[in-house]
Design a protein around this motif. Sequence first.
Motif, PDB file in Angstrom:
ATOM      1  N   ALA A  61      10.413  -0.119   6.616  1.00  0.00           N
ATOM      2  CA  ALA A  61       9.613   0.911   7.285  1.00  0.00           C
ATOM      3  C   ALA A  61      10.493   1.876   8.070  1.00  0.00           C
ATOM      4  CB  ALA A  61       8.598   0.264   8.222  1.00  0.00           C
ATOM      5  N   PRO A 118      -1.524  -1.736   5.987  1.00  0.00           N
ATOM      6  CA  PRO A 118      -1.650  -0.941   4.758  1.00  0.00           C
ATOM      7  C   PRO A 118      -2.115   0.489   4.973  1.00  0.00           C
ATOM      8  CG  PRO A 118      -3.436  -2.530   4.935  1.00  0.00           C
ATOM      9  CD  PRO A 118      -2.489  -2.836   6.033  1.00  0.00           C
ATOM     10  N   SER A 119      -2.611   0.817   6.166  1.00  0.00           N
ATOM     11  CA  SER A 119      -3.036   2.190   6.431  1.00  0.00           C
ATOM     12  C   SER A 119      -2.886   2.475   7.914  1.00  0.00           C
ATOM     13  CB  SER A 119      -4.485   2.418   5.989  1.00  0.00           C
ATOM     14  OG  SER A 119      -5.367   1.592   6.742  1.00  0.00           O
ATOM     15  N   ALA A 172       0.666   3.508   3.341  1.00  0.00           N
ATOM     16  CA  ALA A 172       1.324   3.200   4.608  1.00  0.00           C
ATOM     17  C   ALA A 172       2.274   4.335   4.970  1.00  0.00           C
ATOM     18  CB  ALA A 172       2.082   1.887   4.495  1.00  0.00           C
ATOM     19  N   ILE A 201       3.786  -3.257  10.416  1.00  0.00           N
ATOM     20  CA  ILE A 201       2.804  -2.245  10.034  1.00  0.00           C
ATOM     21  C   ILE A 201       1.722  -2.847   9.153  1.00  0.00           C
ATOM     22  CG2 ILE A 201       4.550  -0.429  10.165  1.00  0.00           C
ATOM     23  CD1 ILE A 201       4.549  -0.453   7.044  1.00  0.00           C
ATOM     24  N   THR A 213       2.193  -5.397   2.541  1.00  0.00           N
ATOM     25  CA  THR A 213       2.615  -4.176   3.230  1.00  0.00           C
ATOM     26  C   THR A 213       3.329  -4.510   4.527  1.00  0.00           C
ATOM     27  OG1 THR A 213       0.677  -3.056   2.307  1.00  0.00           O
ATOM     28  CG2 THR A 213       1.828  -1.952   4.104  1.00  0.00           C
ATOM     29  N   SER A 244       0.824  -1.209   0.000  1.00  0.00           N
ATOM     30  CA  SER A 244       0.000   0.000   0.000  1.00  0.00           C
ATOM     31  C   SER A 244       0.862   1.265   0.000  1.00  0.00           C
ATOM     32  CB  SER A 244      -0.919   0.006   1.226  1.00  0.00           C
ATOM     33  OG  SER A 244      -1.611   1.230   1.321  1.00  0.00           O
ATOM     34  N   GLY A 257       7.109  -3.501   5.266  1.00  0.00           N
ATOM     35  CA  GLY A 257       7.446  -2.735   6.458  1.00  0.00           C
ATOM     36  C   GLY A 257       8.597  -3.351   7.227  1.00  0.00           C
ATOM     37  N   ARG A 276      -1.093   4.239  11.466  1.00  0.00           N
ATOM     38  CA  ARG A 276       0.202   4.071  12.126  1.00  0.00           C
ATOM     39  C   ARG A 276       0.203   2.926  13.129  1.00  0.00           C
ATOM     40  NH1 ARG A 276       3.476   8.349  11.048  1.00  0.00           N
ATOM     41  NH2 ARG A 276       2.489  10.189  10.145  1.00  0.00           N
TER      42      ARG A 276
END
Length: 427
Positions: free
Chosen positions: A157, A302-303, A127, A300, A149, A124, A153, A305
């Motif tokens: 990330a 896809p959306s 992210a 993490i 994702t 995503s 991450g 925090r």
Amino acid sequence: MASRTAYRVTARTGGRATVRPLRAVLAGALVLLTAATGYGAGAGSAHADPVPTPLPSADATAPPAIRLPVIPSRFEPLSDGCVRPSATVVPQVPWAESSLGLGRARQLASGAGVTVAVVDSGVSRKAPALAGRVTAAGAAGADCLGHGTFVAGLIAAAPAPGGGFGGVAPDACVLAVRGLAADGTPDEAAVAAGIRAAADAGAQVIDVSLAFPRSTRALDDALRHAAAKDALVVAAATPDDPPRTTGGDGEEPPPVAMWPAARSGVLSVVDVDVLGDRPEDAARPVRADLAAPGVGVTGIGPSGRGNYLGNGPSVAAAFTAGAAALLRSYRPDLTAPEVAARLTASAYPAPVPRLDPFAALSASGGSPASAARPSAGSAISLHVPREDPAPGRRATLITCAALLIALVLGAASLLRRRTRAATAREV
């Protein structure tokens, strides 16, 4: 009298001069004893990163345990839509990050200048921890399942404000490639096309989360194409959620060959828990080059925090791909086979050697290409109990240090008595 006074001063000065090296040896022995027992600043292993305290049980005095949503490990469409955002950010450094010594490794490299392709469910672009560093092949810039994702991450990330989690190579770029068919199930043809496209796009590391019980000509050709482009392919040794089989009469099932990990030249990775053991009833591959954290791993989604938990060999492969990105950033002169050889040669000794990113980065001397690696046809035992040699080494160090201290104290006492006797005679 003046001469006597001069002699006495000389005698005492000589005694002190003789005692000083003894004191130095004594100090060294105390340092050795301190290191052996593990007390004092700086004592301990090379992985002296902050290790979070285990989550306490909920009672009247302890805070409640942190609960995180789990990223699906089965590659199939979710029955209730896409993965929901997590509302929880874990402030502690996750155990996997600490066990890999990433704090030290990132002091040497951050993955800058390296692109890692993630062949998974997509990555995503929304992210926050990957903002501005995700490019996508086709529709792979969206990730309903969340698995791709999560994997990306772990690789790259950036640390979030107030959170303890960070990817292995936080400055690396991610190329999202979808390895699923139109119906959302794993597909060999999609993975083969994705590997080829990633190599053509210049990815130096290609992480493949999917594993298949058979190979195809297209997949073999794609792997050869990636090798010709000097791209290192890192793959999960077995599926995250393999079918449970037995060998009959309660026997352990035989090793399985899963592709692309089973192919020579691909870095095959299995998952281990916080104790370094494989999960119970985990599938055994015919070949495994490395082991890395893959049970209860924080990452993490896809959306948002918030954090999630992930499990499986694909999670372990992501850590390994991130370590490869660090090494390719730190040593751009190394070829893909040399990067793979250095990662395996520097790994912590175990039935399946455990990934050690800092050791791979700090290794010196000799060409890593000559390092021995498991043969493609050899089965590896993943359940052999490991005896920790550290207690024996500590006992030896303590004994040696104690003997050395006793010798130094005895010599110092003898010297002190002789000096006093000489002084008395002079007087």
